[in-house]
Motif scaffolding. Sequence first.
Motif, mmCIF file in Angstrom:
data_model
loop_
_atom_site.group_PDB
_atom_site.id
_atom_site.type_symbol
_atom_site.label_atom_id
_atom_site.label_comp_id
_atom_site.label_asym_id
_atom_site.label_seq_id
_atom_site.Cartn_x
_atom_site.Cartn_y
_atom_site.Cartn_z
ATOM 1 N N ALA A 122 0.839 -1.209 0.000
ATOM 2 C CA ALA A 122 0.000 0.000 0.000
ATOM 3 C C ALA A 122 0.865 1.248 0.000
ATOM 4 O O ALA A 122 0.518 2.260 -0.623
ATOM 5 C CB ALA A 122 -0.932 -0.003 1.212
ATOM 6 N N MET A 123 1.995 1.196 0.694
ATOM 7 C CA MET A 123 2.919 2.317 0.682
ATOM 8 C C MET A 123 3.634 2.433 -0.666
ATOM 9 O O MET A 123 4.040 3.517 -1.069
ATOM 10 C CB MET A 123 3.956 2.162 1.804
ATOM 11 N N TYR A 124 3.764 1.293 -1.347
ATOM 12 C CA TYR A 124 4.405 1.324 -2.669
ATOM 13 C C TYR A 124 3.507 2.019 -3.680
ATOM 14 O O TYR A 124 3.949 2.943 -4.379
ATOM 15 C CB TYR A 124 4.742 -0.090 -3.139
ATOM 16 N N VAL A 125 2.259 1.599 -3.766
ATOM 17 C CA VAL A 125 1.361 2.229 -4.736
ATOM 18 C C VAL A 125 1.054 3.667 -4.335
ATOM 19 O O VAL A 125 0.628 4.474 -5.165
ATOM 20 C CB VAL A 125 0.059 1.421 -4.916
ATOM 21 N N GLY A 126 1.284 4.006 -3.062
ATOM 22 C CA GLY A 126 1.111 5.374 -2.597
ATOM 23 C C GLY A 126 2.345 6.230 -2.786
ATOM 24 O O GLY A 126 2.432 7.330 -2.245
ATOM 25 N N CYS A 127 3.320 5.742 -3.557
ATOM 26 C CA CYS A 127 4.510 6.507 -3.970
ATOM 27 C C CYS A 127 5.551 6.694 -2.874
ATOM 28 O O CYS A 127 6.425 7.571 -2.996
ATOM 29 C CB CYS A 127 4.119 7.892 -4.525
ATOM 30 N N ILE A 128 5.514 5.895 -1.831
ATOM 31 C CA ILE A 128 6.455 6.062 -0.721
ATOM 32 C C ILE A 128 7.510 4.960 -0.700
ATOM 33 O O ILE A 128 8.712 5.232 -0.741
ATOM 34 C CB ILE A 128 5.706 6.087 0.635
ATOM 35 N N ALA A 129 7.084 3.709 -0.664
ATOM 36 C CA ALA A 129 8.015 2.603 -0.441
ATOM 37 C C ALA A 129 9.034 2.437 -1.557
ATOM 38 O O ALA A 129 10.131 1.939 -1.333
ATOM 39 C CB ALA A 129 7.244 1.298 -0.234
ATOM 40 N N GLY A 130 8.704 2.855 -2.779
ATOM 41 C CA GLY A 130 9.615 2.700 -3.893
ATOM 42 C C GLY A 130 10.509 3.895 -4.143
ATOM 43 O O GLY A 130 11.238 3.924 -5.149
ATOM 44 N N ALA A 131 10.482 4.866 -3.244
ATOM 45 C CA ALA A 131 11.276 6.082 -3.436
ATOM 46 C C ALA A 131 12.769 5.799 -3.314
ATOM 47 O O ALA A 131 13.220 5.164 -2.367
ATOM 48 C CB ALA A 131 10.861 7.130 -2.411
ATOM 49 N N SER A 132 13.542 6.272 -4.289
ATOM 50 C CA SER A 132 14.997 6.146 -4.245
ATOM 51 C C SER A 132 15.586 7.267 -3.404
ATOM 52 O O SER A 132 14.980 8.330 -3.254
ATOM 53 C CB SER A 132 15.577 6.249 -5.661
ATOM 54 N N GLN A 133 16.771 7.051 -2.874
ATOM 55 C CA GLN A 133 17.484 8.124 -2.193
ATOM 56 C C GLN A 133 18.207 9.000 -3.221
ATOM 57 O O GLN A 133 18.416 8.599 -4.371
ATOM 58 C CB GLN A 133 18.472 7.541 -1.191
ATOM 59 N N LEU A 134 18.567 10.195 -2.820
ATOM 60 C CA LEU A 134 19.182 11.167 -3.715
ATOM 61 C C LEU A 134 20.405 10.598 -4.436
ATOM 62 O O LEU A 134 20.551 10.737 -5.658
ATOM 63 C CB LEU A 134 19.564 12.429 -2.933
ATOM 64 N N ALA A 135 21.288 9.939 -3.700
ATOM 65 C CA ALA A 135 22.500 9.390 -4.297
ATOM 66 C C ALA A 135 22.178 8.338 -5.356
ATOM 67 O O ALA A 135 22.859 8.248 -6.384
ATOM 68 C CB ALA A 135 23.393 8.791 -3.214
ATOM 69 N N GLN A 136 21.136 7.551 -5.129
ATOM 70 C CA GLN A 136 20.730 6.551 -6.111
ATOM 71 C C GLN A 136 20.245 7.223 -7.389
ATOM 72 O O GLN A 136 20.588 6.818 -8.504
ATOM 73 C CB GLN A 136 19.608 5.676 -5.537
ATOM 74 N N TYR A 137 19.443 8.261 -7.227
ATOM 75 C CA TYR A 137 18.912 8.985 -8.381
ATOM 76 C C TYR A 137 20.049 9.593 -9.199
ATOM 77 O O TYR A 137 20.056 9.538 -10.427
ATOM 78 C CB TYR A 137 17.968 10.086 -7.898
ATOM 79 N N GLN A 138 21.005 10.172 -8.510
ATOM 80 C CA GLN A 138 22.157 10.758 -9.209
ATOM 81 C C GLN A 138 22.928 9.697 -9.988
ATOM 82 O O GLN A 138 23.385 9.949 -11.110
ATOM 83 C CB GLN A 138 23.068 11.450 -8.190
ATOM 84 N N GLU A 139 23.061 8.523 -9.407
ATOM 85 C CA GLU A 139 23.777 7.438 -10.073
ATOM 86 C C GLU A 139 23.001 6.954 -11.304
ATOM 87 O O GLU A 139 23.598 6.686 -12.356
ATOM 88 C CB GLU A 139 23.999 6.278 -9.106
ATOM 89 N N TYR A 140 21.679 6.823 -11.179
ATOM 90 C CA TYR A 140 20.865 6.422 -12.329
ATOM 91 C C TYR A 140 21.079 7.376 -13.497
ATOM 92 O O TYR A 140 21.252 6.958 -14.646
ATOM 93 C CB TYR A 140 19.379 6.423 -11.958
ATOM 94 N N LEU A 141 21.056 8.668 -13.220
ATOM 95 C CA LEU A 141 21.220 9.680 -14.260
ATOM 96 C C LEU A 141 22.621 9.626 -14.875
ATOM 97 O O LEU A 141 22.786 9.717 -16.098
ATOM 98 C CB LEU A 141 20.940 11.069 -13.683
ATOM 99 N N LYS A 142 23.627 9.460 -14.034
ATOM 100 C CA LYS A 142 25.017 9.408 -14.507
ATOM 101 C C LYS A 142 25.243 8.210 -15.408
ATOM 102 O O LYS A 142 25.836 8.327 -16.500
ATOM 103 C CB LYS A 142 25.968 9.355 -13.306
ATOM 104 N N VAL A 143 24.801 7.037 -14.972
ATOM 105 C CA VAL A 143 24.991 5.812 -15.747
ATOM 106 C C VAL A 143 24.268 5.904 -17.101
ATOM 107 O O VAL A 143 24.769 5.423 -18.128
ATOM 108 C CB VAL A 143 24.492 4.587 -14.955
ATOM 109 N N ALA A 144 23.095 6.544 -17.107
ATOM 110 C CA ALA A 144 22.330 6.683 -18.345
ATOM 111 C C ALA A 144 22.986 7.647 -19.327
ATOM 112 O O ALA A 144 22.681 7.613 -20.523
ATOM 113 C CB ALA A 144 20.913 7.143 -18.031
ATOM 114 N N GLY A 145 23.865 8.521 -18.819
ATOM 115 C CA GLY A 145 24.569 9.442 -19.702
ATOM 116 C C GLY A 145 24.131 10.883 -19.632
ATOM 117 O O GLY A 145 24.518 11.701 -20.468
ATOM 118 N N PHE A 146 23.325 11.237 -18.634
ATOM 119 C CA PHE A 146 22.852 12.612 -18.507
ATOM 120 C C PHE A 146 23.917 13.511 -17.876
ATOM 121 O O PHE A 146 24.742 13.064 -17.077
ATOM 122 C CB PHE A 146 21.576 12.661 -17.667
ATOM 123 N N THR A 147 23.880 14.777 -18.236
ATOM 124 C CA THR A 147 24.765 15.782 -17.654
ATOM 125 C C THR A 147 23.932 16.963 -17.175
ATOM 126 O O THR A 147 22.700 16.986 -17.328
ATOM 127 C CB THR A 147 25.793 16.269 -18.685
#
Length: 290
Positions: free
Chosen positions: A188-213
């Motif tokens: 219920a927390m997942y579908v409510g957009c909470i449980a699946g939230a990434s931390q800031l460092a994870q988000y930055q890594e996703y963007l870096k690996v994908a090739g964003f600047t």
Amino acid sequence: MDPSEIYSQVNKHYSAASHITSVKYGETVAKSFGYTEEELANIPEGANLGLSCGNPLAITSLREGETVADLGSGAGFDVFLAAARIGPNGRAIGIDMSDDMLARANKIKADKNADNVTFLKGVIADIPLDSGVADCIISNCVINLVPEQDKQLVFKEMHRVLKPGGRIAISDILAKQPLPEKLRNNIAMYVGCIAGASQLAQYQEYLKVAGFTDVLITDAHADLNVYFETNPDGTKKGDAGASTSSCCAASRTACSGTDKGASCVIPPGVSPDTNINEFVGSYKIYAVKN
């Protein structure tokens, strides 16, 4: 949690949300996340379901004739706003995996005669668009719903679909700290957009690996408690004369239905006094494909 179960539950939840009829609830939520009176006055009726966690269009700088894709477009709230900015020579594409959401969005499109709008069925980890077609990609409170195993795919797909020099403008829920197990393992927390939230460092890594600047991630400092402190008529819990018919406002528990908001996120087993803002926040994410 099993990825297939997550996709199934998310689809089920947002299919139910496609039948929401409470206009005032959606307006109150949207205003709390930065949408203006002018924007809300110019969207088609029924497109805003109160599912936002920010306003990605505020950081897009959309221009006439551009192509913009909205990942997890729902009933088309941001798509129709984008379509007005890019004009008749532009193209606004909404992508969603829910048949019910797509049906609602396409009905609104037909009623509005929005010729520069298209809605496609698909998951955002496998975007149904050719490479290099979009000038801008937006998304509003959706990437957190993707299972962790697939999140990197989402960012790689965004990079693939964008033209060189294209940009992403995203509003999403990010975790401020590691989430307690009782939250992270609660569907219920997942579908409510909470449980699946990434931390800031994870988000930055996703963007870096994908090739964003040129990555910029900022906390919008919005109050996420608005979801379950808002009644169907748009009033706040505790206001004089406010309705108390919303199960969300009255008990802060997960609920669904056509007269309620769909973003109530405190499920059984979690204290009703939980302040979601302590664990997660609404963030603005901007990045460029060179």
